[in-house]
Design an enzyme around this catalytic site. Structure first.
Site, PDB file in Angstrom:
ATOM      1  CB  SER A  50      -4.052 -10.099  -0.037  1.00 24.16           C
ATOM      2  OG  SER A  50      -4.443 -11.197  -1.122  1.00 24.16           O
ATOM      3  CG  ASP A  83      -1.867  -5.927   0.817  1.00 21.38           C
ATOM      4  OD1 ASP A  83      -1.744  -4.782   1.387  1.00 21.38           O
ATOM      5  OD2 ASP A  83      -2.375  -6.062  -0.351  1.00 21.38           O
ATOM      6  CG  HIS A 214      -2.350   0.642   0.539  1.00 24.44           C
ATOM      7  ND1 HIS A 214      -2.778  -0.788   0.807  1.00 24.44           N
ATOM      8  CD2 HIS A 214      -1.528   0.825   1.649  1.00 24.44           C
ATOM      9  CE1 HIS A 214      -2.159  -1.194   1.808  1.00 24.44           C
ATOM     10  NE2 HIS A 214      -1.391  -0.331   2.401  1.00 24.44           N
ATOM     11  CB  SER A 217      -2.223  -0.034 -10.514  1.00 25.50           C
ATOM     12  OG  SER A 217      -1.749  -1.048  -9.720  1.00 25.50           O
ATOM     13  CG  ASP A 259      -2.748  -6.834  -6.564  1.00 26.89           C
ATOM     14  OD1 ASP A 259      -2.379  -7.443  -7.573  1.00 26.89           O
ATOM     15  OD2 ASP A 259      -3.826  -7.230  -6.011  1.00 26.89           O
ATOM     16  CB  SER A 260      -4.724  -2.918 -10.496  1.00 25.77           C
ATOM     17  OG  SER A 260      -5.714  -2.992  -9.328  1.00 25.77           O
TER      18      SER A 260
END
Ligand SMILES: [Zn+2]
Length: 313
Positions: A50, A83, A214, A217, A259-260
């Site tokens: 990112s 990203d 997106h 998670s 990501d998370s």
């Protein structure tokens, strides 16, 4: 193998009904954990950077690490993806640095401006054999103050998607169907889950075109408990269950952004290591190495039990 763009990777995933994991890279241990899992399970992978990660680590450091991964893991198909690129210039810079795929996020713009920006990036990127992800519909961030009544304006309009792809010539499309970024995927009063009715309409109109999800998670309660047990203060969490993700994959989603979950597992394992496993240690290799092993475990679990990308190289 060299770095690949995402064209063949996502085409194969779409046709065989699985998803490629797109994991965010911020440092060496995260990359190593992800790569060990992919290598163990013979899974293709998209490594995402990112704009925030570029600022944190320095783009050259990250690109160099990823190019090293290409040399070490010769059999694993890898793509290096930007990203949430916010501008044409950012995408161009990343392409010059060796990224093989970029996302241009014009989703905050009015439709015609999103189309114009996304098309400009796609025209430039395709000349360099780089693939492009566009976004239609807005993903809410947890920091935003959202009234659930107004959620409709955030969702991707299924009637617009085909037109968006046709006009921009993108290679994959990120859609907004109910999840958000961060550790709280659903707002107060919002039904936890995705708007599968919208996703189904998008899928039907696109005929195997790669759809990207997106904010995917799962935000495992056990990991949150561990963080809080060892001094953390994380509240109000909710994630996309594995069942929801599998249903989304069955409806044409073939790139899943995570990501998370990696941030959470890293935080939990470092807190556990410092508080419980070895409170007297002061060697970063101890706690970062422990976090790296746990990152490998969670990525391997996702490849095998959620994404279905095991043995798809
Ligand atoms: Zn995102």
């Amino acid at each position: 193998m060299p770095l690949f763009n995402t064209k063949e990777m996502l085409k194969k995933a779409c046709s065989q009904n699985y998803a490629v994991g797109a994991f965010n890279i911020n440092n060496m241990e995260i990359l190593q954990g992800i790569m060990s899992a992919c290598n163990r399970l013979n899974s293709p992978v998209i490594l995402q950077v990112s704009e925030g990660a570029r600022l944190y680590a320095g783009s050259l450091y990250l690109v160099s690490l990823i190019k090293s991964a290409v040399k070490i893991f010769k059999d694993i198909p890898l793509a290096l993806h930007l990203d949430h690129g916010r501008s044409f210039e950012m995408c161009k810079t990343c392409i010059e640095e060796g990224f093989t795929s970029v996302m241009i996020d014009g989703s905050h713009l009015p439709y015609e401006r999103n189309v114009a920006l996304t098309k400009a990036v796609a025209d430039y990127a395709h000349k360099k054999d780089v693939t492009v992800e566009g976004e239609l519909g807005r993903l809410a961030g947890t920091e935003e103050n959202i009234d659930v009544e107004n959620m409709e304006t955030f969702y991707t309009n299924p009637k617009q998607v085909k037109d968006f792809i046709y006009k921009t010539n993108i290679d994959s499309v990120a859609v907004s169907v109910g999840a958000s970024h961060g550790v709280c995927k659903f707002f107060k009063d919002q039904e936890p889950g995705l708007r599968f009715d919208i996703l189904e309409k998008i899928h039907k109109s696109l005929e195997n075109f790669p759809i990207v999800l997106h904010g995917s998670s799962s935000v495992d309660e056990e990991i949150i408990k561990k963080i809080n047990l060892f001094g953390g203060k994380i509240k109000n969490t909710s994630g996309l269950t594995e069942k929801i993700l599998k249903k989304a994959i069955a409806m044409g989603v073939c790139k899943i952004n995570i990501d998370s979950d990696i941030r959470l597992v890293a935080t939990a394992s470092i807190r556990e290591y410092m508080n419980d496993i070895s409170p007297s240690s002061f060697d970063p290799r101890g706690y970062l190495g422990y976090a790296r092993d746990k990152i490998e475990d969670i990525v391997a679990h996702k490849i095998e039990h959620v994404l279905g990308s095991k043995n798809k190289i």
